[in-house]
Structures are given as C-alpha cells and as structure tokens.
Write a protein that holds these residues in place. Structure first.
Motif, mmCIF file in Angstrom:
data_model
loop_
_atom_site.group_PDB
_atom_site.id
_atom_site.type_symbol
_atom_site.label_atom_id
_atom_site.label_comp_id
_atom_site.label_asym_id
_atom_site.label_seq_id
_atom_site.Cartn_x
_atom_site.Cartn_y
_atom_site.Cartn_z
ATOM 1 N N TYR A 239 2.415 0.561 51.308
ATOM 2 C CA TYR A 239 2.213 -0.516 50.338
ATOM 3 C C TYR A 239 3.354 -1.526 50.352
ATOM 4 N N ASP A 247 3.688 -11.432 50.362
ATOM 5 C CA ASP A 247 4.725 -12.202 49.696
ATOM 6 C C ASP A 247 5.350 -13.209 50.654
ATOM 7 N N ARG C 92 6.077 0.689 35.419
ATOM 8 C CA ARG C 92 6.440 0.647 36.827
ATOM 9 C C ARG C 92 5.190 0.615 37.705
ATOM 10 N N ARG C 96 4.529 -2.217 40.266
ATOM 11 C CA ARG C 96 4.296 -1.945 41.685
ATOM 12 C C ARG C 96 3.053 -2.649 42.183
ATOM 13 N N VAL C 98 1.937 -5.369 41.316
ATOM 14 C CA VAL C 98 2.106 -6.825 41.426
ATOM 15 C C VAL C 98 3.471 -7.155 42.014
ATOM 16 N N ARG C 99 3.958 -6.271 42.870
ATOM 17 C CA ARG C 99 5.269 -6.479 43.459
ATOM 18 C C ARG C 99 5.481 -7.907 43.962
ATOM 19 N N THR C 100 4.440 -8.442 44.575
ATOM 20 C CA THR C 100 4.592 -9.769 45.171
ATOM 21 C C THR C 100 4.818 -10.852 44.125
ATOM 22 N N ARG C 104 12.756 -9.747 42.974
ATOM 23 C CA ARG C 104 13.369 -8.452 43.250
ATOM 24 C C ARG C 104 14.155 -7.980 42.037
ATOM 25 N N TRP C 107 11.813 -6.469 39.433
ATOM 26 C CA TRP C 107 11.330 -5.171 39.899
ATOM 27 C C TRP C 107 12.441 -4.133 39.793
ATOM 28 N N THR C 108 13.628 -4.502 40.233
ATOM 29 C CA THR C 108 14.737 -3.564 40.203
ATOM 30 C C THR C 108 15.023 -3.124 38.774
ATOM 31 N N ASN C 111 12.487 -0.546 37.918
ATOM 32 C CA ASN C 111 12.680 0.633 38.750
ATOM 33 C C ASN C 111 13.888 1.437 38.262
ATOM 34 N N GLN C 112 14.940 0.729 37.868
ATOM 35 C CA GLN C 112 16.140 1.425 37.392
ATOM 36 C C GLN C 112 15.865 2.168 36.092
#
Lengths: 502, 269, 311
Positions: A239, A247, C92, C96, C98-100, C104, C107-108, C111-112
């Motif tokens: 993924y 992206d 999370r 995940r 929609v990460r795009t 960063r 997301w980080t 995630n943290q």
C-alpha cells in the motif's frame, strides 16, 4: 518478487565494485567509491544506514510477509553502499531490456489475437492453453493502442562485467519502484558527497514518466485523460507504494468502491459527483478485477470493469491476461519468443533452464539435484524453491519426489556465480550477492528504461535468496552518465539556477 | 424445428439496492443450423444496456440499473429455427481453439472416480464418435434425472457421488469425463424441448471436439446427441462461465431468485 | 475529491478529537479521584464511564470501579469504541486510507500517537497514567499543528469538520452526565456544590483559565454551563463548535460549489444558538436541551454525509 540463482563460493564471484575475483582494488572508474568506503568509518556508515531506516519506518515504508502475523509493519533493510553501473554497461543493458519488453508486448498481442507464434510452431500449444495464466475470459479483447505490458520489471543477475542474465520477467504488477525512489532520496540526504564524485542519472522523473505513459495509452481522443491508481486498500502489503505513486503523480488513489461502471464507462465517485476515468493503473490481480468475469467472490474488484475494457473505454495498466508472458513455464521459451518477434538474436540471455516437463531435462535435473536450483513454475517470492548446493539431504529428497510426481510444475537452473557488492555486515564491509530489477515503461510513443532500479541484496553471508520475505535488503543503484573520470563538481549556485530555469 | 422460447428471471431483494450490474448471456446467435428469427430482451425497470462479447465469443448484454431497486424481472422471448445436423455445430464464433477446452475449472476439477468411470465406459470402442456416444450413454444410465433447480457451486465430483442429477450436473460430469480422456469438451447453456414445462433453469449440455468432425453436441440428459430440439446460447469451460446472469449488487440484505423457462417445439419452415 | 477520501478525512478528524477528549476526561478524573475522599473518587470514575457511554461494557469486564481498572479501560482497552487506543486505531486507519491527502507531518503525528499504545498493557499508577495522557495530548496537539500548516483546502476542511461535529458531541455529553451526577433531583442550580467536581468539567475542556476570565464571582454551576454552551470564545463550547461547522461548510461550498441541506441545517442551528441564553436553557431543562442538541448534531452528521455523497 522471486529471485535467486545458485552460487560457487563468494570468492569466485565477480564483485561489481572490486571487479574480478581476488581483486583488492576497485575497478578503475569506481575508485572514488573505494576511496569513499576507505575514508568513511564503519560506524559512520552504520549511523547513516540507521538514519535511513528510521526514516523508512517513520514514513511507513513497510511490507508484510505472508503467514507472519505481526509483520504488517516491517521495513526492508537498507544498505548504505550503492551499486554502480557504468554508462556503457547500462546502455548495452537497456538495449537488451527494450528488445525483451517489445517482444513481451508483441507476444501478448499475438497470443490473445491471431496466435501466429503457435501456427509457426515456436511454442507448444498446450503450454499456452493448459496454462491458467492464459485467460480465455479476455481473449479477443485488445487494449487501447495495442499495449499490454506498460510497466515491466525485469529481474536480472550478473556474473561478470557484461554478463547479465534475465532471471524472471514481471509483466503483471511489478512492485518495488518506491524503493528505487526512496533509497535515492536517502542517499542524497545522507551521502551527498557521492553525488559530487559521480554523475548519477536521476531517477526522480519516474512518476512523471509513468504518468506520461499512462496518458499516452488513454482510449480515444481525450484532451486531459483522467488517470488513477487502483489499490486493494491500505491493508495490502504494498500500500505504501500505491499511495506513494499516486501522490507523486498527483492523481487519485482509488479503491474498488470508489469506482462504478455504468453504460460500459468507468466513473469515480467524488464529493461533486461522478468523474469519468480513462486510465487505471491497477495494483490488483486479474482474479480480483471484476467479479462478473473472474472470481465472483472478489470484494476488491469493480463489477463491469472488463466490459468497459472490452468496449475500449478504459485502459488497464497492465492489461489483464499478462501473466502468460511472465509465467515461469513460458520463461524458458523467451529467447525463441524474442527472436520470433524481433527477428534477431536476444541481446539479453536467459539463465539456462531445464524444463522438467521434457524427459531428458528431468533426468538431468534428477541426476544433479545437489547442483541446481529447482523452482515451481507457478511459485513466487522464493517459496517452493530448492537451492541444491545449500539444501539439506531431506530437502533434496522431498523435491526429488515432487519432481517425479509432477515434473511439468518445475523448472531448474544451474547455480551461477552471482555478482556481489560490498555490503555493511555485522563484522564490517563484506561482499554480498545481489540481483537487480530495472523498470521499463511502454507507452504509445515507445519504450523507455528508467536509469536505475531496485537492487536487492542477500544479507546473509553466502546466501543467494534476495527476497524481502526471506531476509533480503535493498541498495541504491547508480547509473553513471559517463564512463570517464568524474567531472569537477559544478558550483552549487550554477546547478540551482539551471534547475530553477529548467 | 421451430422453437418458441420464453424465459423469465425474477430477483427480489430484502433491502433496496443502490445499484445493480449484471452480465447477461441470453441471446442466441445464428449458426449454419440455427437461425434466430425473432428475439427480445426486456427488463421491468429503467436500465442501460450495452452489447458486447465475452472471451469465449458469446454475445453478452451488460445491464446497469441505478437504485434504489427492490427487484428486477428479466424476460427474454423469441423464436429460433433449427435444422437437423446430428449434433455437429458449424458456423459458430470460435475465438478459442479446441485444446483450451481440456482445462479443468473449480466446477470441473479432475477427479479419479470420474476418470475411472470414463475409462470403463469407452473400453473396447476405438472410433472417437462411438466412444463419445458410449460415454454419454453411460452418464445418462448412471443417474436419475432431477428436474429441480441446479445447485449453485456443486462440482462435477460432488455430483458424481449422488444418485440424481440436474442437467447442469450431468453436463459437468460429461465434460470432466471427456477431458479425462483427452477430448476437449465445453459446457453449453441454452434451451431445449426435452425439459419439462416451467423448467427452473435453462438447459445445460456438452459439446466435444472430435478431429475431422469439429464440435459435436451431446446431451447426457437424453443420452443422445443434442440436435434440432436445442437452441444454443453460450459456451464456456463450465456452467459458471456460460451463466445466463452474472450479477453484482450494491446493498445489504438477501436475494431471492425465481426462474421460469418455457420452450415449445413446432414444425419448422 | 473522492467521496471515500472525504469520508476518511472527516472520520480522522472525529477520532483524533475523540482520543483527545477521552484523554482530557481521564486526566481530569484522575485529579478528582486523587483530591476526593472515598467514595467521591468512585463517583468520578462512574461518571467518566457515563460520559463515554461505556458503563455496560465496563461492567462486563467484572473489574471494580476504581482508578486503575477504569483508567486502563478508557485508555488501553481496544475492545470497545470508548477508549483512546481504539480511537487512535481508527484515526490511524482512516489516515492510512488517505495517506496521499495528508502531509508527512500530519501522518507522522497520528502514527506517533498510535505507536505510544503499541504493546502497552497497563497504565500503572496515577503518575504513569498522567504521563501517558500527556503524551497523547502532545501528539494530538502535534497533529492539530500539522493540520494548520497544511494547504487550506478540502483536505483540512473535512478533517476540521469532523473535529467540530465530534467536539460538539463530546462537550454536550460531558455537560449532560456531569450535571446529572452533580445536581440530583430537586437541588437548585447555584447551590453550594463541590468545587472539585465542577473544576473537573472545566479541566476536561481546558477552560479553567477561561472561566476566571469571564466570571468574577467564583465557581458557579450556572456560569460553567454558560461558558460551555454559549461562549463561542471558548473553542470547546457548543457555540464555538456550532460556529466552526458553519464556517467550514461555507469554505467547502465556496471551493466545491456544493451547497445543500447540511449548510442550511448548520446555519439554522447557529442562528438559534446566538439567540439562546444559558439562563433560559437552565430554566427550560438542561438535560432536554442537551439531548435535543445531540440529536440535531447527529442529524447534521447525516446531512453532511448526503451532501458530499460520503455514503
């Protein structure tokens, strides 16, 4: 990803940096790398390597090992010492790759169409028609622009300066390109000095090239084709790569539920209503693409997708049915296939392969099980494989029985002296075996090889298995823009200006 | 023969569905010995339909329905004229070569019991046509006919272990048996007067490929060749591949299906 | 924007907000428990369970109502939807998907926060609980910061819309439950009450300082209610959440051209809110008011779903 071949002792292998076995100085054009290795303490190399891996973990560049319950968040180990291709080596390699990928496309167009290659007796028909990878469900359908394998990953091994062999073709949904790009990012950040020593061809244009390729195969005359990446979802082991590619191309990452087929046209559901989709880079296997045509229980697929494809209203990247081109049973015929469609000798040879379906070959393999590598024709990822020289007696006997029972399911290859690259091991730098997966793009305007790729390295001493699921790691792969001595580094200012204008 | 066909399929859903996408194989096509003189496909709601072909060359109709929808009725009716041809099929679209039809599928998996049965059935016969007649007859004799609705997902091997069999089961068994003898065989879905009135499904039979003759149709339901009393619609490796309706719906709940087939045979031409 | 992306962003906002809210609730309850003589401490944990609607789920565990088991249940127990760990799991998961669409940094942040809870089995004593809570709050603050540094576009607006709807829900339920417990039948609003108990409410919505700013006459329940309902200056008040929903829907409408029932409903709610005074609410029955508010908030949630085709 399946990659292995056998070996002699490490000492007898060609080292891509040091040269012929026994050499203690690097190959002349690569001496700056030797200096870099000598001049950088192991502890510093290790620190940088750990920094790179920490970044990968934070970004979530992870993979899952099948059957390993807590592995959904593991990263692939990264090695800090790059592998380097000279420009001349790369050019010869590229020619061979282009020829091979053109042949793969011609083969697919033929085998699902006129089947000239069977009429001419080049391939045994039962090899095709008895092969589950030949998909009757899409016979007679032709992808837009006649291109089937838009993205190929060709797995190579090397035994000498110009001795490259194809180990496996990947014409379905080859993965790993995100590692090529992220590894380079890490190297640029952690070892910038290397890029002053060497003129390294950039790989970061890959997403642009891929998008250009996708747009070039859009059906019809759409001015601005809508392209998407189709993922099975965020639980899939690859993924990260799917989201990374979407992206960096600036296109939508969709799941099956985001798409709907109506009137033989594919649409995606957006908050503002439906948007027509022209090109789909799908990272879903054929079996799961469309429950009306393939597996009816698939929840990952889009009902009606194949109808839209058959009607010529959408391009699928790669085309369904491609498995017949990269099947291990077909692999051994690739030299004949390349010759048939290109009209000339293959520039990139195969690894010699015994087809166990042929009695004489089977006999040879059974007599030499301790020396050869035996692979399941329909296996992948390093599973279902025997590496004769390192296997136990019991393993050899298990395979002997399996071979006798179902010889048609196996092929065998000699153990090659796989090339090595210095790698940071626990005890310091040591040679480790590598393979290589370059990525080849085919659009309606031709074939191109991205100057770089994925180098996989077997981290265990003497090991030949480079699969990430079996303890393999990755390295950056430099392709040099020239063979000569490195040019004086241009002042940083000039570089920035030229980039700014370009 | 003049075959008058009337085939209704009704789906009812316990919850309204947001969408319905169906792939229909419900349209016969002309061959040398089969002429379609009139045919209509009708659904009882607003729908978009597109015609195309599947990989086996069958004519398909894609049906797209926007919900909410709680049920749908698909009705085909028409008239097909057939000539006697001793089961030999000529002039059909043949995009795939006979060796492909040696393949097993999940519904027609190779099975030792069926293979042994096939071997016994053709023992002593050398002529390829006679061998297939013997095999077809043996399958017919082995089972009591079941005129009920076919059981979805039942494999040839499973059906072979039972005493009664539907036309689909028999066809799967015959195809599996013929393939075990290295004779290409395919499943045919269509209509026939041999079925009882109000049949709960279209009829299924088998075409086998015989060198020199081509595809020849055998019906293990009757134990003889499928001839002018049959109108063929679709062929594939098994019943799933030739399914009259393959559907997907977007929504909760269960579905109920009801099928009703009438075939009448009359004087032709 | 894909409907599914918008849906995930919206839920990401809701779950981050929920995790943050539960963290504050646990934190305030720990304080209250430490300050109170038994059995007041037990009452504090009962009400924490009531606010998160997890009384029944907790009863099933068979554990006694006390600091350690309830704190563990509300933070680390992934088996029910009222825990921090479950909210972060869901946040999370949506992130995940929609990460795009996220930076960063954003997301980080998620995630943290999620990593904090991996392989952790116990919250330990009050001090360790508070430490853990502090790290959750700091991670969600980090995420909040990252959202504000992202492009001002649909992505951030859907996240913030989710946060606004969730926040309105959380504050209303906090007030409703605490009020019930603190003001048994027949007692007068404005009577003498336990100072610590009311402070808990303010702590949970980070409003202790704000209260002193607005009201000079000491801690009065009527003022707390006024602050949490009608003062739009307080970010976690109902008024502020209602206003924010209107603002974000406006921004979305401008960018996407999508106006609809959600806009009308949100504007309508806001207009009524501006006119309402907390005294009237108390007079007319706070519980009924909050129940109606929660129901309307749910309706707005569904209207948003329909308007942006999120279903």
């Amino acid at each position: 990803m399946g990659g292995v071949s056998g070996s002699m002792a490490l000492a007898q292998a060609f080292d891509e940096i040091m040269g012929q076995p026994g050499s203690s100085v690097p190959r002349a054009p690569l001496s700056p790398l030797g200096n870099w290795i000598d001049g950088t303490p192991d502890a510093e190399l290790r620190r940088r390597q750990e920094a790179a891996e920490a970044t990968f973990r934070q970004l979530g560049i992870t993979f899952a090992v099948y059957g390993d319950s807590d592995a959904s968040e593991r990263i692939i180990p990264f090695d800090i010492v790059p592998r380097i291709f000279l420009n001349s080596e790369w050019n010869r390699l590229s020619e061979g790759l282009i020829q091979r990928v053109q042949a793969i496309n011609a083969f697919l167009d033929d085998i699902y169409g006129a089947r000239r290659i069977l009429d001419e007796g080049i391939l045994p028909p039962d090899l095709i028609f008895g092969n589950p990878q030949f998909r009757p469900e899409i016979a007679g359908m032709r992808p837009p622009h006649g291109i089937w394998a838009h993205i190929c990953g060709i797995d190579l091994v090397r035994t000498g300066p110009d001795e490259f062999f194809v180990l496996e073709d990947n014409a379905r949904t080859p993965s790993g390109v995100s590692y090529m790009l992220e590894n380079r990012e890490a190297m640029l950040r952690l070892c910038p000095e290397l890029f002053r020593e060497f003129r390294v061809a950039a790989v970061d244009s890959y997403p642009d090239r891929l998008l250009e390729t996708m747009k070039s195969v859009a059906p019809g005359n759409v001015a601005a084709p809508v392209c998407v990446v189709l993922t099975p979802g965020h639980y899939n082991s690859a993924y990260y790569e799917h989201s990374f590619l979407a992206d960096s191309m600036g296109i939508e990452l969709v799941e099956a539920a985001d798409l709907v087929v109506d009137d033989d046209v594919v649409w995606m559901r957006t908050i503002a209503g439906r948007v027509k989709v022209d090109v789909i880079y799908r990272r879903i296997d054929d079996d799961y693409l469309d429950p009306l045509v393939f597996r009816p229980d698939s929840m990952l697929g889009v009902p009606g997708l194949i109808a839209a494809y058959a009607a010529g209203n959408v391009a699928l990247i790669n085309a369904p049915g491609n498995g017949i081109a990269d099947d291990k049973a077909i692999y051994s015929y690739m030299p004949e296939i390349v010759k048939f469609y290109s009209g000339s000798e293959p520039k990139l040879p195969n690894v010699e392969t015994w087809r166990c379906r042929e009695p004489q070959a089977l006999k040879y393999v059974l007599d030499n099980l301790e020396k050869v590598v035996v692979k399941l024709v329909d296996g992948s990822g390093g599973y279902g494989m025997l590496v004769g020289p390192t296997a136990s007696k019991a393993e050899v006997e298990t395979f002997r029985a399996a071979l006798i029972a179902e010889p048609h399911r196996y092929i065998a290859q000699p153990t090659l002296a796989l090339s090595t690259v210095p790698t940071l091991a626990d005890s310091g730098l040591a040679p480790r075996h590598v393979d290589f997966r370059p990525f080849v793009l085919t659009g309606s305007r031709g074939v191109q090889v991205v100057p770089g790729g994925l180098t996989r390295v077997a981290l265990k001493e003497g090991s030949l298995v480079v699969n990430s699921s079996q303890g393999g790691g990755t390295k950056d792969s430099f392709v040099l823009m020239d063979d000569g001595a490195p040019p004086p580094a241009p002042p940083a200012q000039t570089q920035m200006q030229s980039q700014g204008i370009g | 023969m003049r075959l008058t066909i009337d085939h209704r399929t009704v789906y009812r859903f316990s919850e309204p569905q947001a969408r319905l996408t169906q792939l229909l194989r419900l349209s016969p096509e002309d061959t040398y010995d089969q002429s379609v003189t009139g045919w209509s496909l009708h659904v009882d709601c607003d729908a978009r339909m597109r015609e195309g072909r599947d990989g086996f060359g069958n004519k398909v109709t894609m049906l797209y329905v926007e919900g909410p929808i709680t049920g749908i009725e698909i009705a085909v009716s028409g008239e097909v004229l057939t000539n006697p041809s001793h089961g030999v099929v000529n002039g059909a679209a043949e995009p795939l070569p006979p060796p492909l039809f040696l393949r097993a599928t999940p519904l027609t998996e190779r099975d030792d019991a069926i293979a042994a049965f096939a071997n016994d059935a053709v023992a002593g016969e050398n002529d390829p046509v006679a061998r297939m007649h013997a095999l077809n007859g043996a399958v017919r004799k082995q089972f009591t006919l079941d005129e009920g609705r076919p059981v979805s997902g039942r494999t040839a091997a499973e059906a072979f272990g039972l005493k009664t069999a539907t036309s689909r089961d028999l066809a799967h068994i015959l195809a599996t048996a013929a393939r075990s003898l290295n004779v290409p065989a395919r499943y045919v879905s269509g209509y026939s007067t041999v079925d009882a009135d109000d049949a709960p499904a279209p009829h299924g039979w088998v075409e086998v490929h015989i060198d020199g003759l081509g595809w020849v149709a055998f019906d293990p339901w009757t134990g003889i060749c499928a001839d002018e009393a049959y109108a063929r619609i679709a062929v594939a490796l098994d019943a799933a591949g030739a399914a009259p309706v393959a559907g997907s719906r977007l929504g909760e709940g269960d579905e109920e299906m009801d099928v009703d087939v009438h075939v009448e045979g009359g004087e032709g031409q | 924007m894909l409907s599914r992306t918008a849906l995930s962003l919206y839920w990401l906002g809701r779950y981050v907000e929920r995790a943050d809210f539960i963290a504050r609730l646990v934190e305030a309850t720990v304080r209250l428990d430490v300050l109170s003589p038994r059995p007041a401490g037990e009452v504090a944990w009962v009400s924490a369970l009531a606010v998160t609607e997890t009384e029944k789920a907790f009863a099933k565990t068979g554990a006694p109502i006390a600091h350690e088991p309830v704190a563990r249940f509300l933070t680390l127990d992934a088996t029910h939807p009222g825990s921090i760990v479950r909210s972060l799991d869901m946040a999370r998961d949506n992130a995940r998907a929609v990460r795009t669409a996220l930076t960063r940094e954003a997301w980080t942040g998620i995630n943290q926060a999620w990593l904090l809870f991996q392989n952790r089995a116990t919250t330990g004593n009050a001090a360790t609980t508070l430490n853990l809570i502090e790290s959750v709050k700091s991670a969600t603050r980090g995420f909040e910061g990252a959202i504000h540094r992202m492009l001002r576009n649909q992505t951030t607006w859907f996240i913030r819309l989710g946060q606004a709807i969730e926040r309105a829900d959380n504050t209303a339920r906090l007030l409703d439950v605490k009020y019930h417990i603190l003001l048994p039948e027949g007692e007068q609003v404005g009577g003498v009450v336990d100072r610590d108990q009311w402070t808990t409410i303010l702590q949970t919505v980070s409003a202790v300082t704000a209260y002193r700013w607005f009201y000079s006459e000491g801690l009065l329940p009527a003022n707390v209610i006024d602050l949490l309902i009608a003062r739009s200056e307080l970010p976690r008040s109902l008024a502020a959440s209602v206003e924010e929903a209107v603002d974000i829907l406006n921004l979305l409408a401008k960018r996407t051209g999508l106006h609809g029932e959600a806009d009308r409903m949100a504007r309508n709610r806001h207009a009524r809110m501006v006119k309402t005074q907390s005294r009237q609410i108390i007079a007319g029955g706070l519980h009924q008011y909050l129940q109606d508010f929660l129901a309307e908030n749910d309706e707005l949630h569904f209207a948003i779903s329909r308007q942006f085709k999120l279903g």
